[in-house]
Design an enzyme around this catalytic site. Sequence first.
Site, PDB file in Angstrom:
ATOM      1  CD  GLU A  84      24.200 -63.456  52.769  1.00 41.91           C
ATOM      2  OE1 GLU A  84      24.183 -63.244  51.535  1.00 41.91           O
ATOM      3  OE2 GLU A  84      23.450 -64.272  53.339  1.00 41.91           O
ATOM      4  CB  THR A 180      21.110 -60.323  47.969  1.00 41.60           C
ATOM      5  OG1 THR A 180      21.169 -61.441  47.071  1.00 41.60           O
ATOM      6  CG2 THR A 180      19.708 -60.215  48.568  1.00 41.60           C
ATOM      7  CB  ALA A 197      13.809 -68.178  41.332  1.00 44.66           C
ATOM      8  CD  GLU A 198      13.656 -69.855  45.832  1.00 43.29           C
ATOM      9  OE1 GLU A 198      14.256 -68.769  45.699  1.00 43.29           O
ATOM     10  OE2 GLU A 198      14.053 -70.912  45.324  1.00 43.29           O
ATOM     11  CG  ASN A 279      15.741 -71.782  42.230  1.00 44.20           C
ATOM     12  OD1 ASN A 279      16.494 -70.977  42.760  1.00 44.20           O
ATOM     13  ND2 ASN A 279      14.426 -71.715  42.355  1.00 44.20           N
ATOM     14  CG  ASP A 324      16.438 -73.693  45.634  1.00 41.93           C
ATOM     15  OD1 ASP A 324      16.713 -72.917  44.707  1.00 41.93           O
ATOM     16  OD2 ASP A 324      16.515 -73.382  46.837  1.00 41.93           O
ATOM     17  CG  ASN A 410      23.243 -71.307  49.680  1.00 38.55           C
ATOM     18  OD1 ASN A 410      23.166 -70.152  49.291  1.00 38.55           O
ATOM     19  ND2 ASN A 410      22.184 -72.094  49.775  1.00 38.55           N
ATOM     20  CB  CYS A 627      10.299 -65.402  57.091  1.00 38.23           C
ATOM     21  SG  CYS A 627      10.558 -64.587  55.508  1.00 38.23           S
ATOM     22  CG  HIS A 628       8.349 -66.356  61.144  1.00 35.84           C
ATOM     23  ND1 HIS A 628       8.907 -65.510  62.070  1.00 35.84           N
ATOM     24  CD2 HIS A 628       7.657 -65.568  60.296  1.00 35.84           C
ATOM     25  CE1 HIS A 628       8.547 -64.257  61.802  1.00 35.84           C
ATOM     26  NE2 HIS A 628       7.795 -64.271  60.721  1.00 35.84           N
TER      27      HIS A 628
HETATM   28 CA    CA Z   1      16.487 -70.657  45.133  1.00 40.79          CA
END
Ligand code: CA
Length: 705
Positions: A84, A180, A197-198, A279, A324, A410, A627-628
């Site tokens: 990224e 990140t 935050a998640e 969020n 979110d 995003n 993740c999956h």
């Molecule tokens: Ca978020």
Amino acid sequence: MNRMSAGLGMAGSLLLVACNRAPTAGPMDAARLTAADADTAAWMTTGRTYSEQRYSPLAAINATTVDKLGLAWSAEFDTDRGQEATPLVADGVLYTTTAWSKVFAFDAKTGTSLWSYDPKVDGARGFSACCDVVNRGVALWGGKVYLGALDGRLIALDAKTGAEVWSVVTVDQSKPYTITGAPRVVKGKVLIGNGGAEYGVRGYLSAYDAETGNLVWRFYTTPNPDGKPDGAASDSIMAAKAGATWPDGVWKTSGGGGTVWDAMAYDPDLNLLYVGVGNGSPWNRMQRSGGKGDNLFLSSIVALRPDNGQYVWHYQTTPGESWDFTATQHIILADLTLDGKPRKVLMQAPKNGFFYVLDRTNGALISAKPYVGINWATGIGADGRPIENPAARYEKNFMIVAPGPFGGHNWHPMAFNPAEGLVYIPAIVGGFPYGDEGTPTHHEGAVNLGINLLLATLPDDAATRAAMKATLKGQLVAWDPVKQEARWTVEHPYYWNAGVLATAGGLVFQGDAEGRLAAYAAKDGKQLWSYDAGNGVVAAPATYSIGGEQYLAVMVGYGGAAALFTAWALPNQPRLPGRLLVFKLGGTATVAPYPRPAPVTIDLSTVKPAGDARAGLPLYNAFCMACHGANASGHYLPDLKTSPTILSPETFKSVIIDGARTAKGMVSFSRYLNAGQAESVRAYIVSEARKAQAEAPSGKPATGK
Ligand code: CA
């Protein structure tokens, strides 16, 4: 700061062409970064200038020459996770980062490797990374390169050698914080936020002395759960304003969220630093603060004094956010002519789907209009607050809300072309089924959203799934911020596309999920050039010049949040090593095609899990889906439906309970699941694998194109 008004763009570019004789040398300091717009040879901060316009005055690559654009040099990296970063270029050196927070320096003309640095992030930290183990780039200042590492370290490197100068831990590493984002440096202070935050953390922004690594100030974006002052720059505004917006709820244990994980911009004339805040934690405000309160400064743009972190103003895009709907998206500063008057504005297209133009001197709303289809609100009222659709808060019934948690936009950077007066938005079209969780669940250190994830499970019926997929797509929207309307739009079949670069050559560059890097005409969106990178692109390109030649640099490598969570709606990109591609006019370099891995099939004919697939479904959704992917649709981390791991209970248990793949980021889930529950999760994945095989008997992958 770009002082050109839209009407002066052409004169400005001519002036800057005249300045393009030699790169501005000298130390990387306040004067040099403040004048970054005139230094066309370089790209010295992630958004190119403090205004973060991502607009280069370079024009050698333009609408008439772009068809001669070819590869000048390339590099391949040792990680196949998402890439990224926006590369930085100064004094002939290109600096970039890859997944797992590694830094690389190259001769920007030849591609010769100069040095690399690996912070050796523990692979287990990948468990706390909601959105892949990505990194969006470095900052430069005073002969040093600054890196925010995934595990929460801020690291200063010698720009010439890559040797570590200092390293500080910016987070409580016992909590699921990650970094990140790219640091910024303002007035000798390195600014860095964090994510998480998640998973349940409290967000903040920190400023460290660029020379010593000492903490100078910290601004928390949510109140201290224990009600006491933090001894931080945020204390006075928390006491005066923000604290009262947080009635009791689980935020007192979750930290409330509000992480500052990406956007910042700076106006040297006003001496204001602008920060985008994330969020709530959990998403659902019914749990977070009893369904009440605006929860400042969630989903807000906050203006601070960079010297001491003092609060100056804020604008909250989504009061009491429950979806979110972060306001961490790219912030652009520009001077626009509105009603005949020059205005200093701040522009953002946050996840909630509205394009905001604010007066950046005081945070007053100038205008806001939806840049994608939305249904959670009908507009922004005169008081600056959204006019909400009450059903969108999903308190009684679930609702498919648009935009969804990936937003209308995003992290992928936008760009602003002052000559055209357009902001180019890498937009996302689609929605997501939000519903109240009912009985709250909380899993310490794991994903906690407070919503009913069963709603995100795909139906078995292939036609319904195809219909759902058709509602999700990407767009490149050329947005006129004065008229608050789109001038043109490019449609993308998939929705997780790349960040954008705009240039005075009248071009807009953007990569896409399928691996095409394209140049579009800035004025009408006509595609003028494209290159098949062979691997999905999500990063934004940068451009620079050396010896009178203009270069275009872009990181290639598919990944990020959507690649993990909604693989079913995206192209079936395999995991391929990240690459840096650098182009110039007349470039004739080549790069080997990526070896495409052959589709994998596993023999399920004798597999009979002892677990209960129906019991495994909610456990899968709670612990594995992030993740999956929904319905084990992920083919990225890796595809569980084709993983030999699911063939035997012993192998599955060795990974899920015993943590056999911790070093790769797949930690033990023994904190959350016992062996019997793990076997039910296996039964659920096997049932999904059987469905996929039945749909694709030829052995081809059952998801994607
Ligand atoms: Ca978020």
